[in-house]
Write a protein that holds these residues in place. Structure first.
Motif, PDB file in Angstrom:
ATOM      1  N   PRO A 522       1.632   4.852  12.088  1.00 58.94           N
ATOM      2  CA  PRO A 522       2.383   4.741  13.343  1.00 58.94           C
ATOM      3  C   PRO A 522       3.890   4.825  13.096  1.00 58.94           C
ATOM      4  CG  PRO A 522       1.754   2.565  12.585  1.00 58.94           C
ATOM      5  CD  PRO A 522       1.148   3.545  11.605  1.00 58.94           C
ATOM      6  N   SER A 523       4.654   4.826  14.163  1.00 62.47           N
ATOM      7  CA  SER A 523       6.109   4.913  14.021  1.00 62.47           C
ATOM      8  C   SER A 523       6.698   3.653  13.385  1.00 62.47           C
ATOM      9  CB  SER A 523       6.760   5.157  15.387  1.00 62.47           C
ATOM     10  OG  SER A 523       6.373   4.150  16.311  1.00 62.47           O
ATOM     11  N   LYS A 524       6.035   2.507  13.581  1.00 61.25           N
ATOM     12  CA  LYS A 524       6.456   1.260  12.940  1.00 61.25           C
ATOM     13  C   LYS A 524       5.284   0.709  12.140  1.00 61.25           C
ATOM     14  CE  LYS A 524       9.762  -0.928  13.445  1.00 61.25           C
ATOM     15  NZ  LYS A 524      11.011  -1.009  12.615  1.00 61.25           N
ATOM     16  N   PRO A 525       5.020   1.258  10.959  1.00 65.97           N
ATOM     17  CA  PRO A 525       3.867   0.827  10.172  1.00 65.97           C
ATOM     18  C   PRO A 525       4.030  -0.590   9.614  1.00 65.97           C
ATOM     19  CG  PRO A 525       5.180   2.401   8.941  1.00 65.97           C
ATOM     20  CD  PRO A 525       5.772   2.343  10.310  1.00 65.97           C
ATOM     21  N   ASN A 526       2.900  -1.225   9.357  1.00 69.10           N
ATOM     22  CA  ASN A 526       2.915  -2.591   8.828  1.00 69.10           C
ATOM     23  C   ASN A 526       3.589  -2.694   7.473  1.00 69.10           C
ATOM     24  OD1 ASN A 526       1.661  -4.025  10.903  1.00 69.10           O
ATOM     25  ND2 ASN A 526      -0.373  -3.486  10.189  1.00 69.10           N
ATOM     26  N   TYR A 527       3.597  -1.602   6.710  1.00 71.71           N
ATOM     27  CA  TYR A 527       4.167  -1.701   5.366  1.00 71.71           C
ATOM     28  C   TYR A 527       5.653  -2.057   5.390  1.00 71.71           C
ATOM     29  CZ  TYR A 527       5.764   3.223   5.898  1.00 71.71           C
ATOM     30  OH  TYR A 527       6.342   4.391   6.323  1.00 71.71           O
ATOM     31  N   GLU A 528       6.328  -1.829   6.526  1.00 68.51           N
ATOM     32  CA  GLU A 528       7.747  -2.182   6.620  1.00 68.51           C
ATOM     33  C   GLU A 528       7.953  -3.696   6.592  1.00 68.51           C
ATOM     34  OE1 GLU A 528       9.548  -0.324   9.970  1.00 68.51           O
ATOM     35  OE2 GLU A 528       9.222   1.719   9.227  1.00 68.51           O
ATOM     36  N   LYS A 529       6.903  -4.456   6.963  1.00 68.44           N
ATOM     37  CA  LYS A 529       7.011  -5.917   6.990  1.00 68.44           C
ATOM     38  C   LYS A 529       6.566  -6.549   5.676  1.00 68.44           C
ATOM     39  CE  LYS A 529       4.191  -6.225  10.441  1.00 68.44           C
ATOM     40  NZ  LYS A 529       3.335  -6.774  11.521  1.00 68.44           N
ATOM     41  N   ILE A 530       5.877  -5.783   4.833  1.00 68.82           N
ATOM     42  CA  ILE A 530       5.269  -6.340   3.630  1.00 68.82           C
ATOM     43  C   ILE A 530       6.198  -6.150   2.437  1.00 68.82           C
ATOM     44  CG2 ILE A 530       3.295  -6.162   2.061  1.00 68.82           C
ATOM     45  CD1 ILE A 530       1.654  -5.184   4.482  1.00 68.82           C
ATOM     46  N   ASP A 531       6.357  -7.220   1.667  1.00 72.15           N
ATOM     47  CA  ASP A 531       7.287  -7.161   0.531  1.00 72.15           C
ATOM     48  C   ASP A 531       6.856  -8.188  -0.515  1.00 72.15           C
ATOM     49  OD1 ASP A 531       9.445  -6.463  -1.040  1.00 72.15           O
ATOM     50  OD2 ASP A 531      10.950  -6.800   0.513  1.00 72.15           O
ATOM     51  N   TYR A 532       7.540  -8.152  -1.654  1.00 73.71           N
ATOM     52  CA  TYR A 532       7.313  -9.118  -2.729  1.00 73.71           C
ATOM     53  C   TYR A 532       8.642  -9.776  -3.045  1.00 73.71           C
ATOM     54  CZ  TYR A 532       5.029 -11.114  -6.838  1.00 73.71           C
ATOM     55  OH  TYR A 532       4.468 -11.975  -7.744  1.00 73.71           O
ATOM     56  N   ILE A 533       8.788 -11.056  -2.679  1.00 76.85           N
ATOM     57  CA  ILE A 533      10.067 -11.766  -2.786  1.00 76.85           C
ATOM     58  C   ILE A 533       9.819 -13.127  -3.427  1.00 76.85           C
ATOM     59  CG2 ILE A 533      12.009 -12.745  -1.512  1.00 76.85           C
ATOM     60  CD1 ILE A 533      11.483 -10.658   0.675  1.00 76.85           C
ATOM     61  N   ASP A 534      10.635 -13.471  -4.395  1.00 78.00           N
ATOM     62  CA  ASP A 534      10.520 -14.771  -5.083  1.00 78.00           C
ATOM     63  C   ASP A 534       9.098 -15.013  -5.572  1.00 78.00           C
ATOM     64  OD1 ASP A 534      13.209 -15.298  -4.582  1.00 78.00           O
ATOM     65  OD2 ASP A 534      12.771 -16.261  -2.656  1.00 78.00           O
ATOM     66  N   ASP A 535       8.539 -13.997  -6.199  1.00 76.44           N
ATOM     67  CA  ASP A 535       7.195 -14.071  -6.794  1.00 76.44           C
ATOM     68  C   ASP A 535       6.093 -14.305  -5.775  1.00 76.44           C
ATOM     69  OD1 ASP A 535       8.227 -13.693  -9.369  1.00 76.44           O
ATOM     70  OD2 ASP A 535       8.590 -15.837  -9.630  1.00 76.44           O
ATOM     71  N   LYS A 536       6.338 -13.918  -4.522  1.00 81.12           N
ATOM     72  CA  LYS A 536       5.314 -14.086  -3.486  1.00 81.12           C
ATOM     73  C   LYS A 536       5.253 -12.852  -2.589  1.00 81.12           C
ATOM     74  CE  LYS A 536       5.371 -19.137  -2.972  1.00 81.12           C
ATOM     75  NZ  LYS A 536       5.605 -20.256  -2.031  1.00 81.12           N
ATOM     76  N   ILE A 537       4.036 -12.557  -2.099  1.00 83.52           N
ATOM     77  CA  ILE A 537       3.858 -11.528  -1.071  1.00 83.52           C
ATOM     78  C   ILE A 537       4.311 -12.109   0.264  1.00 83.52           C
ATOM     79  CG2 ILE A 537       2.161 -10.150   0.194  1.00 83.52           C
ATOM     80  CD1 ILE A 537       0.442 -10.160  -2.351  1.00 83.52           C
ATOM     81  N   VAL A 538       5.033 -11.320   1.043  1.00 84.53           N
ATOM     82  CA  VAL A 538       5.422 -11.733   2.398  1.00 84.53           C
ATOM     83  C   VAL A 538       4.994 -10.650   3.383  1.00 84.53           C
ATOM     84  CG1 VAL A 538       7.388 -13.105   1.613  1.00 84.53           C
ATOM     85  CG2 VAL A 538       7.717 -10.695   2.190  1.00 84.53           C
ATOM     86  N   GLY A 539       4.771 -11.041   4.632  1.00 80.13           N
ATOM     87  CA  GLY A 539       4.512 -10.096   5.706  1.00 80.13           C
ATOM     88  C   GLY A 539       3.086  -9.631   5.845  1.00 80.13           C
ATOM     89  N   LEU A 540       2.179 -10.092   4.978  1.00 81.76           N
ATOM     90  CA  LEU A 540       0.779  -9.670   5.036  1.00 81.76           C
ATOM     91  C   LEU A 540       0.030 -10.544   6.024  1.00 81.76           C
ATOM     92  CD1 LEU A 540      -1.262  -7.704   3.680  1.00 81.76           C
ATOM     93  CD2 LEU A 540      -1.776  -9.541   2.065  1.00 81.76           C
ATOM     94  N   SER A 541      -0.788  -9.918   6.865  1.00 77.45           N
ATOM     95  CA  SER A 541      -1.580 -10.707   7.818  1.00 77.45           C
ATOM     96  C   SER A 541      -2.858  -9.956   8.152  1.00 77.45           C
ATOM     97  CB  SER A 541      -0.791 -10.966   9.096  1.00 77.45           C
ATOM     98  OG  SER A 541      -0.493  -9.766   9.772  1.00 77.45           O
TER      99      SER A 541
END
Length: 541
Positions: A522-541
């Motif tokens: 899509p135009s705003k894919p979920n991967y834009e919210k997912i990251d790896y910060i301070d040894d943790k995954i963020v944005g995954l749901s």
């Protein structure tokens, strides 16, 4: 807290203790860390010990999500709290939707399977193995043609696959022919693995995959290329079901992940039969709305697997009913009982559909905090008027306590006999099967076949494949094949565009409308919210 925070703040049991709840010893488990394991299912499945089978399905999906997985998990947690021996049998997430538009498939809030991060990503490697086995066959076909083409390939019908949404791969050119990629969840290897009874059945099914045709229009199969043995080796671990747990410690057997708008939309037969053998109650789900997932669960999975479901839970939400009534997405949270009432025809159609299978039925109203009492009352009054059992669930917010009423309603319905039947008989000709599904489930008045589909269907009617069940590939957003025709587009026209014979999986896929087997991003894919910060995954749901 978000879904990830809830998971990280929950103390999980060692997977060996979850296995003990099912009577599994250490010899039955292959460990993938502390909280995931493969089940050595051999000699476990025993139909004489089967418990009750409960299917969770839904009305047509919307951008807001209807919560089938959340309800399934909450219902299982509530069964456990009531002292029942219960387990879940669910599909694995595909990374296409995880990074695309839909997100993960582990439930949400207080109703999740865990470890969510692992399950939503590579898990135990099943999707990778399926992708590799699939693409080995594709490479073997090309190699055979390169080395002289003794089998006489005139045209190749088998496609490569990838577990990523990539629309650029919908049409590709190899050295020898034009073809395309499917997403892994739509591949025949995924479908047949989920319909196999054991590894040797898997090997036989792989051998029966149709790779293409010679100039006499005779099918050339995988076993003609002598590659099914090697594919079986790649899949030797992937065929074993995976054991995880819910936040409240209910065993969850998670295995296989075919899409319901393209494939048959159900977890593996092995997982379901293992759960049925080890538990008094098995709760499973089928993808998208009941017009796709539930119909295929009954007419394909139960048909080919010899299963008899005992109850169906049909999930609906106020948001979905308002959306089907034409409510603008920006206004969906506005209290509007009249819009809920206008969306009731969609619920009515799904109720009627499920009753045609003679399945004991309970409607679950999956309640959001934004739903008003007056909106919920519209649904409950309607269900009372047509004498359909129902219950409200708040499992997302409250876990097992939120599904307590639903659990008791399901237990009450399970006391009734269920004279289950499929929509069509395997002996029906292929056109009759399509007509029965389209008229009974999609409410179609007409069926239009293009010339390509008509020619293929006539050949099937005179072939060894004529008794196969059908798997209709159709949009999930409507009971029709038009994704924009919401609510109750009765008397629609079903447009049959193409036909694929899945000789390995054992069904005929009927392609309708503008359905595609490789989704795009899509135009705003979920991967834009997912990251790896301070040894943790963020944005995954």
């Amino acid at each position: 807290m978000n879904d990830l925070d809830i998971c990280r703040n929950t103390v999980l049991s060692d997977i060996s203790s979850i296995g003990e709840k099912l009577g599994l010893s250490l010899d039955n488990l292959e460990f993938y860390g502390k909280h995931m394991a493969k089940i050595n299912y051999k000699d476990i499945n025993d139909s004489s010990k089967y418990g009750k089978l409960i299917l969770v399905t839904a009305i047509n999906p919307t951008p807001f999500g209807e919560g089938k997985t959340t309800v399934s998990i909450g219902l299982a947690d509530s069964f456990k709290k009531l002292g029942m021996n219960v387990s879940l049998a669910l599909r694995e997430p595909s990374m296409g939707p995880v990074f695309g538009i839909k997100g993960g498939a582990c439930g949400g809030g207080m109703s999740q399977i865990v470890p969510m991060e692992n399950i939503n990503l590579a898990f135990t490697g099943d999707f990778a193995a399926i992708t590799n086995a699939n693409n080995l066959l594709a490479a073997a076909i090309d190699n055979h043609i390169e080395k002289g083409n003794k089998l006489g390939f005139k045209r190749v019908t088998f496609r490569r696959c990838l577990d990523t949404n990539d629309r650029a791969l919908r049409t590709i050119s190899t050295k020898y022919y034009c073809t395309s990629f499917d997403i892994t969840a739509a591949s025949e290897v995924m479908a047949l693995l989920c319909l196999s009874n054991d590894i040797y059945d898997l090997k036989e099914k792989l051998g029966n995959i149709i790779c293409g045709y010679n100039d006499k229009e005779e099918a050339i199969t995988c076993k003609d290329l002598n590659v099914n043995g090697a594919m079986t080796v790649i899949l030797k671990d992937a065929i074993k079901p995976n054991l995880v747990q819910t936040l409240e410690g209910v065993p969850a057997i998670v295995h296989g992940g075919p899409f319901a708008n393209i494939a048959h939309g159900c977890n593996s037969l092995i997982a379901t039969k293992t759960s049925l053998t080890l538990s008094d109650y098995t709760i499973t789900e089928a993808g998208f709305g009941s017009d796709l997932g539930a119909e295929k669960f009954y007419d394909i999975k139960c048909n080919l697997g010899g299963l008899k479901p005992d109850c169906c839970v049909l999930v609906c939400t106020c948001k979905a009913l308002k959306y089907n009534a034409g409510c603008n997405k920006d206004d969906i949270l506005i209290n509007d009982p009249s819009m809920v009432r206008c969306g009731l025809p969609n619920l009515r159609i799904h109720i009627e559909n499920m009753l045609k299978f003679n399945s004991n039925l309970v409607v679950c109203i999956n309640k959001y905090d934004s739903d008003s009492d007056s909106e919920i009352e519209v649904i409950t009054n309607y269900l009372k008027s047509i004498n359909i059992p129902y219950a409200i669930s708040t499992a997302y917010k409250d876990g097992s306590l939120g599904a307590n009423y639903l659990a008791n309603e399901v237990l009450s319905v399970l006391e009734k006999d269920n004279n289950f039947k499929t929509i069509y008989d395997n002996s029906d000709d292929i056109f009759t099967k399509i007509e029965k599904v389209s008229k009974n489930i999609y409410k179609s008045k007409y069926i239009e076949y293009n010339d390509i589909a008509l020619e293929k269907l006539n050949k099937i009617n005179n072939s060894i494949y004529k008794d196969y069940p059908i798997c209709i590939s159709k949009t999930q957003y409507s009971i029709s094949d038009n994704p924009k025709a919401l609510n109750d587009p009765i008397d629609n026209t079903l447009h049959v565009e193409d036909v694929r014979v899945y000789g390995g999986a054992g069904f005929i896929t009927i392609m309708t409308g503008n359905i595609i087997s490789m989704p795009g991003l899509p135009s705003k894919p979920n991967y834009e919210k997912i990251d790896y910060i301070d040894d943790k995954i963020v944005g995954l749901s």
